[in-house]
Design an enzyme around this catalytic site. Structure first.
Site, PDB file in Angstrom:
ATOM      1  N   CYS A 133      36.356  39.457  44.244  1.00 25.78           N
ATOM      2  CA  CYS A 133      37.674  40.081  44.071  1.00 25.78           C
ATOM      3  C   CYS A 133      38.799  39.106  44.390  1.00 25.78           C
ATOM      4  O   CYS A 133      39.946  39.372  44.061  1.00 25.78           O
ATOM      5  CB  CYS A 133      37.798  41.333  44.927  1.00 25.78           C
ATOM      6  SG  CYS A 133      37.709  41.005  46.687  1.00 25.78           S
TER       7      CYS A 133
ATOM      8  N   ASP B 139      39.959  38.349  47.319  1.00 25.45           N
ATOM      9  CA  ASP B 139      40.736  38.695  48.513  1.00 25.45           C
ATOM     10  C   ASP B 139      40.403  37.764  49.686  1.00 25.45           C
ATOM     11  O   ASP B 139      39.274  37.300  49.815  1.00 25.45           O
ATOM     12  CB  ASP B 139      40.477  40.151  48.911  1.00 25.45           C
ATOM     13  CG  ASP B 139      41.051  41.115  47.881  1.00 25.45           C
ATOM     14  OD1 ASP B 139      41.752  40.642  46.984  1.00 25.45           O
ATOM     15  OD2 ASP B 139      40.792  42.317  47.990  1.00 25.45           O
TER      16      ASP B 139
ATOM     17  N   CYS C 237      43.310  43.909  48.867  1.00 25.65           N
ATOM     18  CA  CYS C 237      43.501  45.297  48.466  1.00 25.65           C
ATOM     19  C   CYS C 237      43.860  46.178  49.671  1.00 25.65           C
ATOM     20  O   CYS C 237      43.762  45.748  50.821  1.00 25.65           O
ATOM     21  CB  CYS C 237      42.227  45.812  47.812  1.00 25.65           C
ATOM     22  SG  CYS C 237      40.922  46.079  49.016  1.00 25.65           S
TER      23      CYS C 237
ATOM     24  N   CYS D  72      35.106  45.614  51.382  1.00 25.01           N
ATOM     25  CA  CYS D  72      36.391  45.285  52.010  1.00 25.01           C
ATOM     26  C   CYS D  72      36.237  45.307  53.541  1.00 25.01           C
ATOM     27  O   CYS D  72      36.825  44.473  54.234  1.00 25.01           O
ATOM     28  CB  CYS D  72      37.462  46.267  51.572  1.00 25.01           C
ATOM     29  SG  CYS D  72      37.434  46.630  49.805  1.00 25.01           S
TER      30      CYS D  72
END
Ligand code: FES
Length: 126
Positions: free
Chosen positions: A35, A37, A60, A104
């Site tokens: 992603c 991140d 995110c 996450c």
């Protein structure tokens, strides 16, 4: 049912412990290649206790909420306890994350472990 719990939304909108610790003695940065991140954790450890912790997350909403909750869970705690922090504990403290957002919370666990690792290696050198 709402996709995100109230706690996730709260920590996303009002993240705790955002920023940099200038005199941190443990810094960990991790990223998720899929992603893109990135999460950076700063620890100030004295007498084997997490006196202060701050984070910077470029990611995110779930990553921001996870970082915020993870910092709250380890602040003021002994290093030995922080070492045991898992992404599951972070997600549970947030009243859950959608399955496809669990990675996450993994980022938060990894960032803290990386910062603790950095602190340990600095300790060895001093
Ligand atoms: Fe990658 Fe959340 S989508 S950390």
């Amino acid at each position: 049912m709402a996709l995100y719990s109230e706690k996730v939304m709260d920590h996303f909108r009002n993240p705790r412990n955002v920023g940099v610790i200038e005199d941190a003695n443990g810094i960990g940065e991790v990223g998720n290649a899929k992603c893109g991140d990135i999460m950076k954790m700063y620890l100030k450890i004295e007498d084997d206790v997490i006196q202060d912790v701050k984070f910077e997350t470029f990611g995110c909403g779930s990553a921001i909420a996870s970082s915020s909750m993870a910092t709250e869970l380890i602040k003021g705690k002994p290093v030995s306890e922080a070492m045991k922090l898992t992404n599951k504990a972070v997600a549970e403290a947030l009243d859950g994350l959608p399955a496809y957002k669990m990675h996450c919370s993994v980022l938060a666990e990894e960032a803290i472990q990386a910062a603790l690792e950095d602190w340990r290696s600095r300790e060895k050198q001093s």
